[in-house]
Design an enzyme around this catalytic site. Structure first.
Site, PDB file in Angstrom:
ATOM      1  N   ARG A  19       6.077  -2.610   1.446  1.00 20.37           N
ATOM      2  CA  ARG A  19       4.845  -3.278   1.051  1.00 20.37           C
ATOM      3  C   ARG A  19       5.070  -4.235  -0.116  1.00 20.37           C
ATOM      4  O   ARG A  19       4.601  -5.368  -0.097  1.00 20.37           O
ATOM      5  CB  ARG A  19       3.778  -2.232   0.709  1.00 20.37           C
ATOM      6  CG  ARG A  19       3.141  -1.644   1.938  1.00 20.37           C
ATOM      7  CD  ARG A  19       2.174  -0.524   1.646  1.00 20.37           C
ATOM      8  NE  ARG A  19       1.476  -0.155   2.879  1.00 20.37           N
ATOM      9  CZ  ARG A  19       0.717   0.913   3.025  1.00 20.37           C
ATOM     10  NH1 ARG A  19       0.538   1.749   2.003  1.00 20.37           N
ATOM     11  NH2 ARG A  19       0.127   1.175   4.176  1.00 20.37           N
ATOM     12  N   TYR A  79       1.573  -7.341   8.133  1.00 20.89           N
ATOM     13  CA  TYR A  79       2.663  -6.371   8.007  1.00 20.89           C
ATOM     14  C   TYR A  79       2.309  -5.203   7.073  1.00 20.89           C
ATOM     15  O   TYR A  79       1.640  -5.377   6.048  1.00 20.89           O
ATOM     16  CB  TYR A  79       3.894  -7.053   7.406  1.00 20.89           C
ATOM     17  CG  TYR A  79       4.833  -7.704   8.396  1.00 20.89           C
ATOM     18  CD1 TYR A  79       4.971  -7.270   9.700  1.00 20.89           C
ATOM     19  CD2 TYR A  79       5.626  -8.766   7.977  1.00 20.89           C
ATOM     20  CE1 TYR A  79       5.862  -7.872  10.571  1.00 20.89           C
ATOM     21  CE2 TYR A  79       6.533  -9.381   8.841  1.00 20.89           C
ATOM     22  CZ  TYR A  79       6.634  -8.922  10.142  1.00 20.89           C
ATOM     23  OH  TYR A  79       7.524  -9.524  10.984  1.00 20.89           O
ATOM     24  N   GLU A  80       2.850  -4.030   7.400  1.00 18.05           N
ATOM     25  CA  GLU A  80       2.837  -2.845   6.526  1.00 18.05           C
ATOM     26  C   GLU A  80       1.444  -2.453   6.055  1.00 18.05           C
ATOM     27  O   GLU A  80       1.239  -2.076   4.905  1.00 18.05           O
ATOM     28  CB  GLU A  80       3.753  -3.070   5.313  1.00 18.05           C
ATOM     29  CG  GLU A  80       5.162  -3.485   5.666  1.00 18.05           C
ATOM     30  CD  GLU A  80       5.838  -2.548   6.654  1.00 18.05           C
ATOM     31  OE1 GLU A  80       5.471  -1.360   6.699  1.00 18.05           O
ATOM     32  OE2 GLU A  80       6.716  -3.012   7.398  1.00 18.05           O
ATOM     33  N   GLY A  81       0.488  -2.543   6.952  1.00 21.14           N
ATOM     34  CA  GLY A  81      -0.902  -2.296   6.578  1.00 21.14           C
ATOM     35  C   GLY A  81      -1.539  -3.617   6.210  1.00 21.14           C
ATOM     36  O   GLY A  81      -1.103  -4.294   5.277  1.00 21.14           O
TER      37      GLY A  81
END
Length: 563
Positions: free
Chosen positions: A294, A421-423
């Site tokens: 993140r 991406y990534e949440g």
């Protein structure tokens, strides 16, 4: 004008704005001396400029392709990745016991910033491997560590993260992939995963998949999920790639951008896997990898913004419309705000990395809590800013920006994925006002109090700018105290604008620090004035939206939205 790594800018931030010195003063990171930092930034910058950046356009024009079940990388990617691996850049922050450098995350973030600006599609490969290394360091058995970490750290093998399934996106608990015990300590993993970045490639000799799956006795939802290491080629008795595992790349996604990054649909068909961590505790292990990613995805947005800015600046200096267009007020406005926002986002990301390093080196809970608070802000701010800056880069080019041959549009297309991406950034914002505010806003308010205190001190040097920063921080602190009294639905309804307001205030704080460090009348002071007077005021309107709650949104029925 080719891409130039912002190594000097990063060094200024680490020297004067988000000091690395306290990190280097710890026993754990004592080797991160000023001389080492200078050497790393210089050498990584040179590699990015001379080796990595020249492959960026080829990756866009000649995407990775699937041939006879094998992914073939874009032209030049294999050689460029080899330079990253041979330079030791994959394992910068990894454990020296397994071949890593053991350097601070702040330096790893700095190098990822430069790599992202040089070629985001390629940088995704080492980024995911770095996240997998951290997950294995924290959760894998000694046997798995000894087998996989040296190869991943050296860049001989690469790593992936397999979460998403066609029916299970953010709702990871809805996954259907299963893992059956084989009776010999291994498991047969069966299921399909989508959106697997660098799920296969010809740059490395083996691809190692971390796969979320459910054991037969795993309960419903995320609490019943386990994590497995499932390599493309099963290591033999000597630890070398052996027989092919029962998995394959079904197809490659056709994407808006990052064409050089192969995004795979993966099928696991009774593939042999090894449990990582405890049964049914897979999400905790995977989140170690995701949290690493993140912050670095936020850095990806910053890197692309830097590249887009450099291209726009060059064009504005060369393009003549009566005069060079850089002399036009609106073009000057776009370039100035791009530069100011890149500095702000880069400082926030490095502040998060330094907090991570201090938490790890000292064991102090306050540092770790600060890093946790800053992670969603760094991710969302960096990526939102990256998309915005890349869009402004197209606008500076005018009609030529919409023409693919200029290359300006590639940055906008490439950057767009980073906010997902990534949440997604909405999830990041909900994490900020939800989980990160479970302490009643204590950590957030402590950080804002520091901003206020520094702004008070700065009134003697830069009174007008300092007063604006102080007032913004005070207002945000009061809004934070109000936010934590709301129920979760109301918090979530205002989460995105609240995060934006927080990022704006932190950006102003770091600009003020830079202006004071550089001295009166400096370019840093002039850039700080641009940010504080033109961009910081956005915090106020963001807080108005953040405080509206959810009722007004749900007053609109589904039918209303469709009318």
């Amino acid at each position: 004008m080719p891409y130039r790594s912002p190594s000097a800018e990063i060094r200024f931030i680490l020297d004067h704005v988000v000091p690395l010195a306290p990190v280097s003063a710890t026993e754990l990171f004592a080797e991160a001396t000023p001389e080492t930092v200078e050497a790393i930034l210089t050498e990584a910058g040179r590699m990015c400029d001379e080796v990595i950046a020249p492959t960026n356009r080829d990756g866009d024009l000649t995407p990775a392709k699937l041939e006879n079940g094998v992914v073939r990388s874009s032209p030049g990617f294999k050689e460029a990745f080899a330079a990253i691996a041979e330079g030791g850049w994959v394992g910068m922050a990894a454990d020296p016991e397994y071949g890593g450098m053991g350097l601070p995350q702040a330096l790893n973030v700095a190098v990822n910033d430069m790599l992202s600006g040089a070629n985001l599609a390629l940088q995704l490969n080492p980024l995911l491997t770095q996240g997998q290394i951290e997950a294995l360091e924290h959760h894998a058995s000694d046997e798995l560590k000894e087998l996989y970490l040296p190869k991943l750290t050296s860049g001989e093998w690469s790593g992936t993260m397999n979460l998403t399934e066609p029916q299970a996106g953010s709702d990871v608990g809805a996954l259907r992939t299963k893992a059956e015990p084989n009776g010999d300590g291994t498991y047969a993993v069966t299921g399909q995963k989508i959106f697997i970045t660098w799920g296969d490639n010809d740059c490395v000799s083996n691809v190692c998949h971390l796969v979320l799956a459910r054991l037969p006795d795993g309960g419903a939802g995320t609490k019943g999920i386990s994590l497995f290491m499932v390599p493309k080629l099963i290591p033999d008795a000597n630890g070398n790639p052996g027989v092919a595992n029962s998995l394959k790349v079904v197809s490659l996604e056709h994407k808006l951008g990052i064409h050089g990054s192969p995004t795979c649909v993966m099928s696991f068909e009774g593939a042999t896997g090894w449990l990582v961590g405890e049964p049914h505790k897979g999400m905790a292990a995977m989140f170690t990898m995701m949290n690493n990613a993140r912050l670095n995805v936020g850095v990806q947005g910053i890197g692309v913004a830097e590249a887009a800015y450099q291209k726009a600046l060059e064009y504005a200096q060369e393009r003549v419309q009566f005069t060079p267009i850089i002399e036009h007020a609106d073009v000057r406005r776009m370039l100035a705000t791009m530069k100011a926002d890149i500095f702000a986002a880069r400082s926030v990301a490095l502040a998060c990395a330094v907090a991570l390093d201090m938490g790890r080196a000292t064991g102090e809970a306050d540092w770790s809590a600060r890093a946790a608070l800053l992670t969603p802000i760094a991710k969302a701010f960096g990526t939102d800013m990256g998309i915005w800056a890349a869009g402004e880069g197209v606008q500076v080019h005018g009609g030529m920006g919409f023409i693919e041959e200029t290359g300006a549009a590639q940055y906008l297309r490439d950057a767009r994925i980073t906010a997902i991406y990534e949440g997604t950034n909405g999830i990041q914002a909900m994490d900020l006002v939800g989980r990160k505010m479970m302490d009643g806003g204590k950590v957030a308010c402590a950080l804002l109090q520091e901003v206020e205190d520094e702004a008070k001190s700065a009134r003697e040097v830069l009174p007008e700018l300092a007063e604006d920063v102080w007032a913004a921080a005070e207002t945000l602190r009061e809004a934070t105290e109000e936010m934590v009294t709301k129920d979760m639905q109301d918090r979530f309804a205002g989460a995105v604008p609240y995060l934006k307001a927080f990022a704006r205030v932190l950006g102003a704080h770091f600009h003020l620090r830079a202006a004071i460090a550089a001295g009166s009348g400096s370019a840093r002071e002039r850039l700080a004035a641009v940010y504080i007077r033109r961009l910081l005021p956005q915090y106020a309107s963001a807080l108005v939206e953040a405080q509206q709650g959810a009722d007004g949104l749900y007053a609109l029925s589904v039918e209303d939205l469709g009318a």
